[in-house]
Write a protein that holds these residues in place. Structure first.
Motif, mmCIF file in Angstrom:
data_model
loop_
_atom_site.group_PDB
_atom_site.id
_atom_site.type_symbol
_atom_site.label_atom_id
_atom_site.label_comp_id
_atom_site.label_asym_id
_atom_site.label_seq_id
_atom_site.Cartn_x
_atom_site.Cartn_y
_atom_site.Cartn_z
ATOM 1 N N GLN A 346 33.664 -38.961 18.225
ATOM 2 C CA GLN A 346 33.841 -39.988 19.248
ATOM 3 C C GLN A 346 35.028 -39.677 20.155
ATOM 4 N N GLU A 347 36.158 -39.269 19.558
ATOM 5 C CA GLU A 347 37.352 -38.946 20.351
ATOM 6 C C GLU A 347 37.099 -37.783 21.296
ATOM 7 N N ALA A 348 36.461 -36.754 20.768
ATOM 8 C CA ALA A 348 36.204 -35.579 21.588
ATOM 9 C C ALA A 348 35.248 -35.910 22.735
ATOM 10 N N MET A 349 34.244 -36.713 22.469
ATOM 11 C CA MET A 349 33.313 -37.120 23.522
ATOM 12 C C MET A 349 34.028 -37.950 24.588
ATOM 13 N N LYS A 350 34.822 -38.899 24.132
ATOM 14 C CA LYS A 350 35.527 -39.780 25.060
ATOM 15 C C LYS A 350 36.437 -38.991 25.994
ATOM 16 N N ASN A 351 37.067 -37.947 25.488
ATOM 17 C CA ASN A 351 38.050 -37.193 26.276
ATOM 18 C C ASN A 351 37.499 -35.912 26.891
ATOM 19 N N ASN A 352 36.187 -35.684 26.719
ATOM 20 C CA ASN A 352 35.540 -34.497 27.285
ATOM 21 C C ASN A 352 36.170 -33.206 26.750
ATOM 22 N N TYR A 353 36.348 -33.149 25.410
ATOM 23 C CA TYR A 353 36.990 -32.004 24.776
ATOM 24 C C TYR A 353 35.999 -30.925 24.332
ATOM 25 N N PHE A 354 34.700 -31.209 24.382
ATOM 26 C CA PHE A 354 33.724 -30.229 23.926
ATOM 27 C C PHE A 354 33.349 -29.252 25.045
ATOM 28 N N CYS A 355 32.958 -28.051 24.633
ATOM 29 C CA CYS A 355 32.477 -27.049 25.583
ATOM 30 C C CYS A 355 31.155 -27.497 26.200
ATOM 31 N N ARG A 356 30.956 -27.133 27.463
ATOM 32 C CA ARG A 356 29.713 -27.438 28.165
ATOM 33 C C ARG A 356 29.045 -26.154 28.644
ATOM 34 N N ARG A 357 27.738 -26.256 28.842
ATOM 35 C CA ARG A 357 26.961 -25.140 29.375
ATOM 36 C C ARG A 357 27.186 -25.015 30.882
ATOM 37 N N GLY A 358 26.678 -23.909 31.445
ATOM 38 C CA GLY A 358 26.890 -23.641 32.862
ATOM 39 C C GLY A 358 26.406 -24.733 33.780
ATOM 40 N N ASP A 359 25.295 -25.401 33.442
ATOM 41 C CA ASP A 359 24.736 -26.441 34.291
ATOM 42 C C ASP A 359 25.173 -27.841 33.884
ATOM 43 N N GLY A 360 26.113 -27.938 32.939
ATOM 44 C CA GLY A 360 26.697 -29.236 32.654
ATOM 45 C C GLY A 360 26.495 -29.836 31.285
ATOM 46 N N PRO A 361 25.340 -29.637 30.602
ATOM 47 C CA PRO A 361 25.176 -30.287 29.295
ATOM 48 C C PRO A 361 26.111 -29.709 28.244
ATOM 49 N N LEU A 362 26.361 -30.503 27.205
ATOM 50 C CA LEU A 362 27.219 -30.046 26.121
ATOM 51 C C LEU A 362 26.599 -28.840 25.423
ATOM 52 N N MET A 363 27.435 -27.871 25.108
ATOM 53 C CA MET A 363 26.992 -26.735 24.302
ATOM 54 C C MET A 363 26.895 -27.202 22.851
ATOM 55 N N HIS A 364 25.784 -26.928 22.214
ATOM 56 C CA HIS A 364 25.640 -27.314 20.813
ATOM 57 C C HIS A 364 24.999 -26.162 20.040
ATOM 58 N N GLY A 365 25.224 -26.164 18.745
ATOM 59 C CA GLY A 365 24.654 -25.141 17.884
ATOM 60 C C GLY A 365 24.669 -25.612 16.449
ATOM 61 N N LYS A 366 23.813 -25.014 15.652
ATOM 62 C CA LYS A 366 23.702 -25.412 14.254
ATOM 63 C C LYS A 366 24.706 -24.657 13.399
ATOM 64 N N VAL A 367 25.464 -25.400 12.626
ATOM 65 C CA VAL A 367 26.359 -24.814 11.618
ATOM 66 C C VAL A 367 26.153 -25.642 10.342
ATOM 67 N N PHE A 374 31.318 -28.088 20.029
ATOM 68 C CA PHE A 374 32.453 -27.210 19.754
ATOM 69 C C PHE A 374 33.605 -27.509 20.712
ATOM 70 N N PRO A 375 34.780 -27.835 20.187
ATOM 71 C CA PRO A 375 35.933 -28.077 21.068
ATOM 72 C C PRO A 375 36.280 -26.830 21.873
ATOM 73 N N ASP A 376 36.753 -27.056 23.089
ATOM 74 C CA ASP A 376 37.192 -25.942 23.934
ATOM 75 C C ASP A 376 38.676 -25.696 23.670
ATOM 76 N N PHE A 377 38.955 -24.809 22.709
ATOM 77 C CA PHE A 377 40.341 -24.543 22.319
ATOM 78 C C PHE A 377 41.125 -23.774 23.376
ATOM 79 N N THR A 378 40.464 -23.341 24.433
ATOM 80 C CA THR A 378 41.205 -22.706 25.531
ATOM 81 C C THR A 378 41.801 -23.750 26.467
#
Length: 799
Positions: A346-367, A374-378
């Motif tokens: 919830q915190e990461a979503m609220k603050n836009n901390y996750f990585c996004r794809r080139g056209d805008g949607p959130l990048m997601h993957g199965k782990v 995935f947080p954008d640590f850069t």
């Protein structure tokens, strides 16, 4: 025949003639008619940066790899011009820049060519992504050798190899499989007994060809970014490694317990199982300092949570383990489960901390938790947020250390094993895609973790572990060689990979002792422990689905052997701690391949097995089953067999007997090796006496012992004890001088000195010009003395 007046050849573009030159103090610029600019920066007498761009413009100058506190400055810089070239000269090397082609040649002050361009800088336009594929080719001399490049699972000498850097989750990797978990684009070249280093500071996927395609050409290139490399001249290999390590940084001293033995498995749970493991260590009197909790301690693999069924009261459990000397280390992965009821999500979503794809949607993957973002640590804001997430774990619950895994980042069930290349990253304000950020993603994650752990375990020291790494990650975390296999080949690989990492500036490293995948037998496990106790990071870790892999899992004989070597590790802790001090302070690699130890001996250039632990202990693991010994190469000099005290003269191969309970182990003559008594964990005993094992030498040898409070930061204020010993052996006399620094008062007042190889019978002992009674300081019959730690000069005289 290609000339650089041809602007294009086989799709490659080349610089042409220089039309402009200017100098701005330590920076020299050359511009060609077709818009190539070469910026040469003199950083040190022995270090020069080469940076190329096309179309006249450089990108903003930014690097995650560099140590901001690294030494800079030079004594002298002269730039001259002739009809055909520019000449840049420091007191240590000379660089020629050809006016027609922009090619460079580097030589030492005597005029010996160390390194020179073949085609030099060239590039190819990348029509798919934009930008350039940047390339550099160098002439390879006959007999030239190459070393370094991080965790490559291949022969130590890279001559004839072609490799890539793209951090990759490679479960159960094999020999020569590439790429692996680390991207360290730094190599050491050795030619005509002169060493140099090249660090290609480019975070895109990079490639190196060490005379593979053409036997007289070494080349390196990147899928994007700049041609930006640092050239370091030795001529000693150790100097090259030290200068590179200073450029990219060293870690602070870890807590001493982090150098103890550590036990891990995927996974120890529930709490009762963790307590059982801890009890077995103490009941069997096998020293251990660290116990690891893999992903199963979490609630549904959600980071920063606990499964309260398995671990109902983690704070109490960790406290109880700590009272028995165990530190608890937990795993944290980068993937955050997509779950609207999960507060971190919830915190990461609220603050836009996750990585996004080139056209805008959130990048997601199965782990492990399922679908994750995935947080954008850069992004500095994300790193700051991530660091604060550790407050509850470290400050409130009492976790001692953190292990970042899967941070390549690893993504399951996709061919690339990682994030899509169009994933966007902040890159500290230099917006880019995953093509550029992939290799440093794990580094920036562990950077944030390190900041959080350091803040919230204060006033103790932080200890952080990472799997993925780029050059410079050694500033933040120790590492290991990833998901290896329980085979004899992987024992060989572990030995080579750790040596290679140390030569690549990353000394706080080890392997999963015994193998992560599959199950070792007792012999392999014992032989791996014998090697692993001589690695800076010493941890058993296994996947656990094939059986148990604790020291007592293979029967009484193996348990006794393993105990013996773990006890030796604990005895050698002051020696190991001193090694780490020298690495942290001076950039000295903690392990030295034989070629790094003695580059003048051509027999060392292709040796893989033997290595120097610190500066004075020679180790050669047994790497084949059913072995009663092995042939090994003894480097030049004289060496004491650690087990028999026999003195062996080096410079040749020798057969060394080594049954299952022995590893070939030798001590350099003249060495003074400090030892502690065996402890079940660091801090269990108050050290009341420091043991000094003194190995006689006819001549002079220097040794060092560094000590401090073993944790905390008072050592940075001068509260350390640094003892430099100078041994001078003569035919009928041994003199040991001690030079002291620092204000730390050790808990012991005396040294117990055991003299090995003394060629005379002791008749007189003089301490600081005062003769003392032999009966006051000597133990009968075994050349052991007990003397005050405050002595300045100890003279032992015989007949």
């Amino acid at each position: 025949m290609i000339t650089n007046t041809d602007l294009e050849y086989k799709g490659n573009l080349y610089p042409n003639e220089i039309v402009d030159f200017k100098q701005e103090t330590d920076k020299i610029y050359f511009t060609t008619a077709n818009g190539v600019v070469l910026q040469i920066t003199v950083l040190r007498n022995s270090m020069i940066r080469f940076r190329y761009t096309t179309e006249y413009n450089f990108e903003p100058d930014f690097s995650y790899a560099l140590n901001k506190n690294g030494l800079r400055g030079y004594d002298e810089l002269n730039v001259n011009e002739t009809a055909t070239e520019y000449i840049i000269q420091t007191i240590r090397m000379k660089v020629l820049v050809d006016k027609k082609t922009l090619r460079t040649q580097i030589s030492d002050p005597a005029g010996n060519i160390i390194n020179e361009d073949e085609l030099g800088f060239h590039w190819e336009e990348n029509y798919e992504y934009g930008g350039n594929i940047v390339k550099m080719s160098k002439i390879t001399k006959t007999g030239e050798s190459f070393y370094g490049m991080g965790d490559k699972a291949t022969h130590s000498n890279l001559k004839g190899k072609r490799i890539s850097n793209w951090v990759t989750d490679q479960y159960a990797y094999g020999k020569d499989q590439d790429p692996l978990y680390k991207a360290i684009p730094f190599y050491v070249g050795l030619t005509d007994n002169k060493a140099y280093g090249i660090f290609f500071d480019n975070t895109f996927k990079t490639h190196f060809d060490f005379a593979n395609e053409k036997r007289n050409v070494t080349s390196f290139w990147a899928d994007g970014g700049e041609m930006n490399y640092y050239f370091i001249f030795g001529p000693e290999m150790e100097k090259v490694v030290r200068l590179y390590t200073d450029l990219t940084g060293t870690p602070e001293l870890p807590p001493l317990w982090a150098l103890g033995y550590q036990q891990s498995k995927w996974s120890y749970y529930p709490e009762s199982r963790v307590k059982e493991i801890a009890k077995n260590f103490r009941d069997l009197k096998i020293p251990c300092d660290g116990l690891y909790l893999d992903i199963d301690y979490m609630d549904g693999f959600r980071c920063f949570t606990w499964d309260k069924k398995l671990f109902p009261d983690p704070k109490r459990m960790i406290s109880e383990l700590a009272s028995d000397g165990f530190k608890t280390i937990v795993m944290i992965d980068p993937g955050i489960k997509i779950d609207r009821d999960y507060w971190i999500y919830q915190e990461a979503m609220k603050n836009n901390y996750f990585c996004r794809r080139g056209d805008g949607p959130l990048m997601h993957g199965k782990v492990w938790p399922g679908e994750c973002n995935f947080p954008d640590f850069t992004n500095p804001k994300v790193r700051k947020w991530w660091a604060e997430l550790y407050k509850e774990f470290m400050a409130d619950i009492g976790v001692h250390a953190v292990w970042n895994d899967m941070n390549e980042p690893a993504v399951m069930e996709v061919p690339s094993k990682t994030a899509p290349l169009d994933t966007r990253h902040d890159y500290d304000g230099h917006l880019t895609t995953h093509r550029k950020a992939h290799n440093i993603y794990g580094m920036q994650m562990v950077r944030a973790t390190y900041a959080g752990v350091k803040k919230h375990v204060y006033p103790k020291r932080p200890f952080v572990i990472t799997r993925a790494a780029f050059a410079g990650t050694q500033r933040y975390a120790c590492t290991w060689t990833g998901d290896n296999v329980a085979t004899w080949e992987h024992l060989w690989l572990a030995n080579v990979q750790v040596q290679r990492m140390c030569m690549s500036g990353y000394s706080f490293v080890g392997s999963d002792i015994g193998g992560f995948a599959e199950q070792p037998d007792g012999e392999l496990f014992a032989r791996w422990v014998q090697l692993g106790i001589f690695h800076p990071f010493c941890r058993v870790h296994s996947s656990g689905d094939h059986g148990d892999q604790e020291p007592w899992s293979f029967g009484t004989e193996i348990t006794d052997i393993v105990r013996k070597y773990i006890e030796l590790r604990y005895q050698l802790l002051p020696y190991l701690y001193t090694m780490f001090y020298k690495y942290s302070k001076e950039g000295l690699p903690m392990l030295r391949s034989l070629v790094l130890y003695d580059q003048e001996d051509p027999q060392t250039h292709f040796r893989t097995d033997e290595f120097i632990f610190g500066q004075q202990i020679l180790v050669c693991p047994i790497q084949e089953p059913n072995s009663k010994g092995r042939r090994m190469y003894m480097p030049r000099g004289k060496w004491y067999d650690f087990w028999t005290q026999e003195v062996v003269t080096g410079g040749m191969e020798k057969w060394i007997v080594a049954d299952l309970d022995k590893i070939p182990l030798f001590v350099k003559e003249g060495a003074i090796i400090p030892k502690y008594p065996v402890q079940q964990y660091v801090g269990e005993l108050e050290i009341t006496e420091l043991f000094l094992e003194v190995y006689f030498k006819l001549g002079i040898e220097n040794s060092t012992v560094y000590e401090d409070a073993q944790d905390g930061f008072d050592y940075k204020k001068g509260r350390f004890s640094l003892r430099n010993f100078k041994l001078h052996g003569k035919e009928n006399e041994l003199i040991i001088q001690q030079f002291k620094d620092g204000t730390f008062a050790t808990t012991y007042e005396t040294f117990k000195i055991k003299l090995h190889g003394l060629p005379f019978k002791i008749v007189t002992i003089i301490i600081d010009n005062e003769k003392v009674s032999l009966t006051d300081v000597m133990f009968t019959g075994n050349n052991t003395l007990e003397v005050t730690k405050e002595f300045t000069t100890l003279q032992i005289i015989g007949n």
